[in-house]
Design a protein around this motif. Structure first.
Motif, PDB file in Angstrom:
ATOM      1  N   ARG A  93      20.867   2.352   1.965  1.00 15.03           N
ATOM      2  CA  ARG A  93      20.760   2.944   0.640  1.00 15.03           C
ATOM      3  C   ARG A  93      19.306   3.051   0.216  1.00 15.03           C
ATOM      4  NH1 ARG A  93      25.262   3.698  -2.505  1.00 15.03           N
ATOM      5  NH2 ARG A  93      27.000   2.532  -1.669  1.00 15.03           N
ATOM      6  N   VAL A  94      19.019   4.106  -0.553  1.00 10.23           N
ATOM      7  CA  VAL A  94      17.694   4.256  -1.142  1.00 10.23           C
ATOM      8  C   VAL A  94      17.606   3.287  -2.312  1.00 10.23           C
ATOM      9  CG1 VAL A  94      16.119   5.835  -2.300  1.00 10.23           C
ATOM     10  CG2 VAL A  94      17.606   6.677  -0.488  1.00 10.23           C
ATOM     11  N   CYS A  95      16.567   2.436  -2.311  1.00  4.41           N
ATOM     12  CA  CYS A  95      16.492   1.430  -3.367  1.00  4.41           C
ATOM     13  C   CYS A  95      15.293   1.609  -4.291  1.00  4.41           C
ATOM     14  CB  CYS A  95      16.506   0.020  -2.788  1.00  4.41           C
ATOM     15  SG  CYS A  95      15.219  -0.306  -1.604  1.00  4.41           S
ATOM     16  N   ALA A  96      14.223   2.265  -3.848  1.00  4.80           N
ATOM     17  CA  ALA A  96      13.040   2.424  -4.711  1.00  4.80           C
ATOM     18  C   ALA A  96      12.128   3.492  -4.121  1.00  4.80           C
ATOM     19  CB  ALA A  96      12.284   1.101  -4.838  1.00  4.80           C
ATOM     20  N   SER A  97      11.200   3.952  -4.948  1.00  5.45           N
ATOM     21  CA  SER A  97      10.165   4.844  -4.430  1.00  5.45           C
ATOM     22  C   SER A  97       8.995   3.986  -3.962  1.00  5.45           C
ATOM     23  CB  SER A  97       9.724   5.829  -5.505  1.00  5.45           C
ATOM     24  OG  SER A  97       9.161   5.134  -6.590  1.00  5.45           O
ATOM     25  N   HIS A  98       8.137   4.581  -3.142  1.00  7.17           N
ATOM     26  CA  HIS A  98       7.015   3.840  -2.576  1.00  7.17           C
ATOM     27  C   HIS A  98       5.778   4.731  -2.643  1.00  7.17           C
ATOM     28  CE1 HIS A  98       4.879   1.111   0.144  1.00  7.17           C
ATOM     29  NE2 HIS A  98       4.450   2.192   0.778  1.00  7.17           N
ATOM     30  N   GLY A  99       4.846   4.374  -3.485  1.00  5.51           N
ATOM     31  CA  GLY A  99       3.634   5.165  -3.596  1.00  5.51           C
ATOM     32  C   GLY A  99       3.845   6.427  -4.414  1.00  5.51           C
ATOM     33  N   ALA A 100       2.893   7.342  -4.304  1.00  6.81           N
ATOM     34  CA  ALA A 100       2.912   8.547  -5.130  1.00  6.81           C
ATOM     35  C   ALA A 100       3.185   9.809  -4.337  1.00  6.81           C
ATOM     36  CB  ALA A 100       1.568   8.685  -5.853  1.00  6.81           C
ATOM     37  N   SER A 101       3.497   9.691  -3.038  1.00  5.50           N
ATOM     38  CA  SER A 101       3.615  10.889  -2.205  1.00  5.50           C
ATOM     39  C   SER A 101       5.036  11.200  -1.763  1.00  5.50           C
ATOM     40  CB  SER A 101       2.714  10.745  -0.980  1.00  5.50           C
ATOM     41  OG  SER A 101       3.134   9.654  -0.208  1.00  5.50           O
ATOM     42  N   GLY A 102       6.027  10.647  -2.438  1.00  6.13           N
ATOM     43  CA  GLY A 102       7.411  11.003  -2.130  1.00  6.13           C
ATOM     44  C   GLY A 102       8.057  10.170  -1.044  1.00  6.13           C
ATOM     45  N   VAL A 103       7.529   9.019  -0.736  1.00  8.98           N
ATOM     46  CA  VAL A 103       8.143   8.115   0.239  1.00  8.98           C
ATOM     47  C   VAL A 103       9.077   7.172  -0.511  1.00  8.98           C
ATOM     48  CG1 VAL A 103       7.666   6.312   1.950  1.00  8.98           C
ATOM     49  CG2 VAL A 103       6.146   8.274   1.749  1.00  8.98           C
ATOM     50  N   ILE A 104      10.207   6.814   0.120  1.00 10.66           N
ATOM     51  CA  ILE A 104      11.167   5.916  -0.525  1.00 10.66           C
ATOM     52  C   ILE A 104      11.352   4.662   0.328  1.00 10.66           C
ATOM     53  CG2 ILE A 104      12.416   7.677  -1.808  1.00 10.66           C
ATOM     54  CD1 ILE A 104      14.225   6.529   1.074  1.00 10.66           C
ATOM     55  N   LYS A 105      11.817   3.592  -0.327  1.00  8.05           N
ATOM     56  CA  LYS A 105      12.194   2.362   0.368  1.00  8.05           C
ATOM     57  C   LYS A 105      13.697   2.366   0.529  1.00  8.05           C
ATOM     58  CE  LYS A 105       8.632  -0.380  -1.886  1.00  8.05           C
ATOM     59  NZ  LYS A 105       8.416  -1.510  -2.796  1.00  8.05           N
ATOM     60  N   ALA A 106      14.167   1.901   1.669  1.00 12.85           N
ATOM     61  CA  ALA A 106      15.606   1.864   1.929  1.00 12.85           C
ATOM     62  C   ALA A 106      15.966   0.546   2.589  1.00 12.85           C
ATOM     63  CB  ALA A 106      16.019   3.022   2.815  1.00 12.85           C
ATOM     64  N   LYS A 107      17.130   0.028   2.225  1.00  6.52           N
ATOM     65  CA  LYS A 107      17.659  -1.178   2.866  1.00  6.52           C
ATOM     66  C   LYS A 107      18.906  -0.779   3.635  1.00  6.52           C
ATOM     67  CE  LYS A 107      15.867  -4.763  -0.059  1.00  6.52           C
ATOM     68  NZ  LYS A 107      15.680  -6.072   0.500  1.00  6.52           N
ATOM     69  N   PHE A 108      18.992  -1.221   4.878  1.00 10.64           N
ATOM     70  CA  PHE A 108      20.110  -0.892   5.748  1.00 10.64           C
ATOM     71  C   PHE A 108      20.991  -2.114   5.946  1.00 10.64           C
ATOM     72  CE2 PHE A 108      17.170   2.478   6.517  1.00 10.64           C
ATOM     73  CZ  PHE A 108      17.952   3.568   6.856  1.00 10.64           C
ATOM     74  N   GLN A 109      22.240  -1.863   6.368  1.00 14.58           N
ATOM     75  CA  GLN A 109      23.168  -2.968   6.593  1.00 14.58           C
ATOM     76  C   GLN A 109      22.643  -3.915   7.658  1.00 14.58           C
ATOM     77  OE1 GLN A 109      26.837  -1.013   7.538  1.00 14.58           O
ATOM     78  NE2 GLN A 109      27.461  -0.839   5.402  1.00 14.58           N
ATOM     79  N   ARG A 110      22.118  -3.338   8.727  1.00 11.67           N
ATOM     80  CA  ARG A 110      21.385  -4.106   9.732  1.00 11.67           C
ATOM     81  C   ARG A 110      19.989  -3.520   9.772  1.00 11.67           C
ATOM     82  NH1 ARG A 110      25.286  -2.508  14.065  1.00 11.67           N
ATOM     83  NH2 ARG A 110      23.355  -1.684  14.854  1.00 11.67           N
ATOM     84  N   ASN A 111      19.000  -4.353  10.016  1.00 12.38           N
ATOM     85  CA  ASN A 111      17.625  -3.851  10.074  1.00 12.38           C
ATOM     86  C   ASN A 111      17.505  -2.771  11.144  1.00 12.38           C
ATOM     87  OD1 ASN A 111      17.098  -5.796   8.190  1.00 12.38           O
ATOM     88  ND2 ASN A 111      16.083  -7.175   9.612  1.00 12.38           N
ATOM     89  N   LEU A 112      16.726  -1.735  10.846  1.00 12.65           N
ATOM     90  CA  LEU A 112      16.530  -0.670  11.819  1.00 12.65           C
ATOM     91  C   LEU A 112      15.748  -1.204  13.022  1.00 12.65           C
ATOM     92  CD1 LEU A 112      15.648   2.476   9.691  1.00 12.65           C
ATOM     93  CD2 LEU A 112      17.813   1.876  10.742  1.00 12.65           C
ATOM     94  N   PRO A 113      16.094  -0.757  14.226  1.00 14.05           N
ATOM     95  CA  PRO A 113      15.367  -1.223  15.404  1.00 14.05           C
ATOM     96  C   PRO A 113      13.972  -0.597  15.449  1.00 14.05           C
ATOM     97  CG  PRO A 113      16.980   0.435  16.009  1.00 14.05           C
ATOM     98  CD  PRO A 113      17.205   0.129  14.564  1.00 14.05           C
ATOM     99  N   PRO A 114      13.025  -1.223  16.130  1.00 21.56           N
ATOM    100  CA  PRO A 114      11.670  -0.670  16.203  1.00 21.56           C
ATOM    101  C   PRO A 114      11.601   0.707  16.846  1.00 21.56           C
ATOM    102  CG  PRO A 114      11.679  -2.959  16.892  1.00 21.56           C
ATOM    103  CD  PRO A 114      13.105  -2.561  16.720  1.00 21.56           C
ATOM    104  N   LYS A 115      12.539   1.038  17.747  1.00 24.96           N
ATOM    105  CA  LYS A 115      12.504   2.349  18.391  1.00 24.96           C
ATOM    106  C   LYS A 115      12.853   3.477  17.429  1.00 24.96           C
ATOM    107  CE  LYS A 115      16.486   3.838  20.480  1.00 24.96           C
ATOM    108  NZ  LYS A 115      17.334   4.059  21.633  1.00 24.96           N
TER     109      LYS A 115
END
Length: 130
Positions: A93-115
């Motif tokens: 889910r999208v949980c917050a915005s990040h910075g001023a350039s349209g990037v968002i923070k998201a939390k996933f059910q399981r952490n996304l893998p590095p790949k």
């Protein structure tokens, strides 16, 4: 709604001369493409529980307000087939915005893998907050 009238001239496709109504609509895309930039981090520490996503055609902080609370799907392909498909998903889910350039923070059910960093995800246009 758009109805198209189709006449089948041969008896193979139905009764000759009979008008069949076929319901036709435009295909709807319920998502917007996003790019996974990486994890939330400071200068020395990174926090894998929160990912940074850049949504296409979103270039300022005010535009990210629409996407708050929307669901995100990361789709990847695995080797083993499970339930008839090799594709797997991680939902978030999208949980917050990040910075001023349209990037968002998201939390996933399981952490996304590095790949997944540098890969694509789908930002769904639901649930609606309107």
């Amino acid at each position: 709604r758009l109805y198209v009238q189709v006449r089948f001239p041969s008896s193979k496709m139905g009764v000759p001369g009979k008008v069949n109504k076929a319901f036709k609509r435009q295909p709807t895309r319920l998502y917007v493409n996003g790019a996974i930039l990486g994890y939330k981090r400071g200068q020395r520490n990174q926090h894998e529980h929160t990912s940074l996503i850049k949504i296409s055609d979103v270039s300022d902080k005010a535009s990210t307000e629409f996407y708050l609370g929307k669901r995100i799907c990361y789709i990847y392909k695995a080797m083993k087939e499970v339930r008839g498909s090799k594709f797997r998903t991680i939902w978030g889910r999208v949980c917050a915005s990040h910075g001023a350039s349209g990037v968002i923070k998201a939390k996933f059910q399981r952490n996304l893998p590095p790949k997944s960093i540098g890969g694509r995800c789908r930002v769904m246009l639901y649930p609606s907050r309107v």
